[in-house]
Write an enzyme that holds these catalytic residues in place. Structure first.
Site, PDB file in Angstrom:
ATOM      1  N   TYR A 153       0.840  -1.207   0.000  1.00  0.00           N
ATOM      2  CA  TYR A 153       0.000   0.000   0.000  1.00  0.00           C
ATOM      3  C   TYR A 153       0.876   1.258   0.000  1.00  0.00           C
ATOM      4  CZ  TYR A 153      -2.990   3.798   1.569  1.00  0.00           C
ATOM      5  OH  TYR A 153      -3.626   5.009   1.672  1.00  0.00           O
ATOM      6  N   ARG A 160       1.468   6.726  -6.782  1.00  0.00           N
ATOM      7  CA  ARG A 160       0.365   7.668  -6.985  1.00  0.00           C
ATOM      8  C   ARG A 160       0.798   9.084  -6.647  1.00  0.00           C
ATOM      9  NH1 ARG A 160      -5.055   7.005  -3.422  1.00  0.00           N
ATOM     10  NH2 ARG A 160      -3.454   7.004  -1.790  1.00  0.00           N
ATOM     11  N   TYR A 213      -0.737  13.051   6.803  1.00  0.00           N
ATOM     12  CA  TYR A 213      -0.388  12.002   7.753  1.00  0.00           C
ATOM     13  C   TYR A 213       1.108  12.072   8.053  1.00  0.00           C
ATOM     14  CZ  TYR A 213      -4.760   9.199   7.172  1.00  0.00           C
ATOM     15  OH  TYR A 213      -6.042   8.729   7.162  1.00  0.00           O
ATOM     16  N   ARG A 226     -11.279  13.662   1.648  1.00  0.00           N
ATOM     17  CA  ARG A 226     -12.218  12.801   2.386  1.00  0.00           C
ATOM     18  C   ARG A 226     -13.556  12.661   1.671  1.00  0.00           C
ATOM     19  NH1 ARG A 226      -9.128   9.747   5.680  1.00  0.00           N
ATOM     20  NH2 ARG A 226      -7.695  11.066   6.858  1.00  0.00           N
ATOM     21  N   GLU A 334     -14.171  -0.699   6.470  1.00  0.00           N
ATOM     22  CA  GLU A 334     -14.079   0.610   5.810  1.00  0.00           C
ATOM     23  C   GLU A 334     -15.348   0.775   4.975  1.00  0.00           C
ATOM     24  OE1 GLU A 334     -10.246   1.746   4.048  1.00  0.00           O
ATOM     25  OE2 GLU A 334     -11.336   2.435   2.275  1.00  0.00           O
TER      26      GLU A 334
HETATM   27  C1  3EB Z   1      -7.625   6.253   5.727  1.00  0.00           C
HETATM   28  O1  3EB Z   1      -8.518   7.040   6.062  1.00  0.00           O
HETATM   29  C2  3EB Z   1      -8.051   4.850   5.444  1.00  0.00           C
HETATM   30  O2  3EB Z   1      -5.175   5.656  -0.174  1.00  0.00           O
HETATM   31  O3  3EB Z   1      -6.773   6.201  -1.532  1.00  0.00           O
HETATM   32  C3  3EB Z   1      -9.212   5.385   2.717  1.00  0.00           C
HETATM   33  C4  3EB Z   1      -9.583   5.940   1.483  1.00  0.00           C
HETATM   34  C5  3EB Z   1      -7.924   4.962   2.907  1.00  0.00           C
HETATM   35  C6  3EB Z   1      -8.647   6.071   0.460  1.00  0.00           C
HETATM   36  C7  3EB Z   1      -6.361   5.848  -0.412  1.00  0.00           C
HETATM   37  C8  3EB Z   1      -6.993   5.113   1.876  1.00  0.00           C
HETATM   38  C9  3EB Z   1      -7.353   5.668   0.671  1.00  0.00           C
HETATM   39  O4  3EB Z   1      -6.431   6.567   5.643  1.00  0.00           O
HETATM   40  C10 3EB Z   1      -7.495   4.312   4.192  1.00  0.00           C
END
Ligand code: 3EB
Length: 346
Positions: A153, A160, A213, A226, A334
């Site tokens: 990942y 990406r 992050y 989001r 999720e």
């Molecule tokens: C998170 O909130 C959970 O890498 O495109 C959620 C939605 C998550 C999209 C992405 C990752 C992605 O980090 C993981």
């Protein structure tokens, strides 16, 4: 209870159809489908409908399997560019690309970047007149395994991230909403919705933006928003990214799927109410969700999760339950969703 507005009336809609409804739709209105996504293995050879059709090897837990169908209110035009298939209708473009690169191969990051670059390329998104990438989905196998010293990942996020940086610079405010989940086998699949007129990218007040992050989650932060708010005619659509039990940047409730589900639902409510407040929309809460994909790390979580969701969702909401690896190994559930409200209905 009034029926929640459907996305069907919009220039772009999404519906989850069973095999028979899909057959009927293809026969009666196949020229108004933007794309299909099947969560199962390919059913042998089928006639190419022209628009993108993606087969994702991700076990579906519904008793009656459903296909994700992106619809148009008018006849679409289809095309291909390199490995990208697309369909568009004047307001929106739906595109899909699949790459057979093995995830554990050294070139996986580079191929991820190239997949995105092909999607972004002038010929697909821009020359056709759809410069605004709204929503992207990413599926590939072995997402939590490590290859070449890094979780797959995180390698994906690097590839990406490079493509986004080349295309957008450091403009985090242009990252689309997204999902990234692990499949059982198969190709790297990326599919996306883009539009002629922009949407609004939303962040969650309960969560740190993913692109901020801290480095403990990988060398390159995930590049997604989001949620994306898109108004199509008189309809407000909120395309909610994969959402999990993360508060701030930390995973919450390790090992407890139902507690993770409740935290996830609080995150989704915060997105809906925050968007309603800031963008003067009509969203009220979970009752506005019309289509959901619920990803469970283990199929055994299904009864508890389904029972809880039935308490809080509209009886008209459609839900696809999938068994998938979530991209942080401590996350068990999720949820991604589309919310829909009629403008001014609040
Ligand atoms: C998170 O909130 C959970 O890498 O495109 C959620 C939605 C998550 C999209 C992405 C990752 C992605 O980090 C993981």
């Amino acid at each position: 209870m009034t029926r929640s507005p459907s996305t069907e009336a919009s220039p772009v809609g999404v519906e989850y159809l069973d095999a028979e409804a899909l057959r009927t739709r293809r026969r009666d209105a196949g020229d108004r489908i933007l794309g299909e996504v099947h969560f199962s293995r390919p059913p042998g050879t089928v006639a190419d409908p022209g628009y993108p059709v993606t087969y994702v090897d991700m076990p579906q837990l519904n008793e009656v399997p459903l296909v994700e169908v992106w619809t148009s209110d008018r006849v679409v035009q289809c095309g291909t560019f390199g490995d990208v298939r697309y369909a568009h209708n004047g307001d929106a473009l739906f595109a899909a690309i699949s790459d057979p690169v093995p995830v554990d191969h050294a070139s996986f990051e580079q191929r991820t970047a190239e997949g995105y670059e092909t999607l972004f390329s002038v010929s697909v998104i821009e020359e056709q007149g759809y410069p605004h990438l709204l929503r992207v989905w990413n599926y590939f196998p072995q997402i939590n395994d490590e290859s070449l010293g890094l979780e797959n990942y995180r390698r994906f996020c690097r590839g990406r991230g490079i493509a986004f940086q080349q295309h957008f610079g450091d403009a985090a405010q242009r990252f689309p909403s997204a999902s990234a989940l692990g499949t059982r086998s198969g190709q790297l699949h990326i599919y996306a919705l883009a539009s002629r007129e922009p949407g609004e990218f939303r962040e969650n007040p309960r969560q740190i933006s993913a692109y901020l992050y801290p480095p403990e989650y990988g060398p390159r932060s995930p590049t997604f928003a989001r949620a994306t708010l898109k108004r199509w005619d008189g309809m407000e659509n909120l395309y909610i990214s994969g959402t999990a039990s993360i508060v701030g940047h930390e995973s919450r409730h390790p090992g407890d799927c139902v507690a993770q589900l409740d935290e996830t639902l609080r995150n989704i409510v915060a997105l809906l109410t925050g968007t309603a407040r800031d963008e003067a929309c009509s969203f009220r809460g979970l009752e506005d969700l019309v289509c959901l994909k619920v990803y469970l790390r283990e199929a055994e979580f299904l009864p508890d999760v389904r029972a809880r969701l039935q308490e809080v969702l509209s009886p008209h909401a459609q839900t696809i339950y999938l068994q998938a690896d979530v991209c942080r190994s401590d996350l068990l559930v999720e949820i991604e969703a589309v919310a829909c409200a009629r403008t001014g209905s609040r």
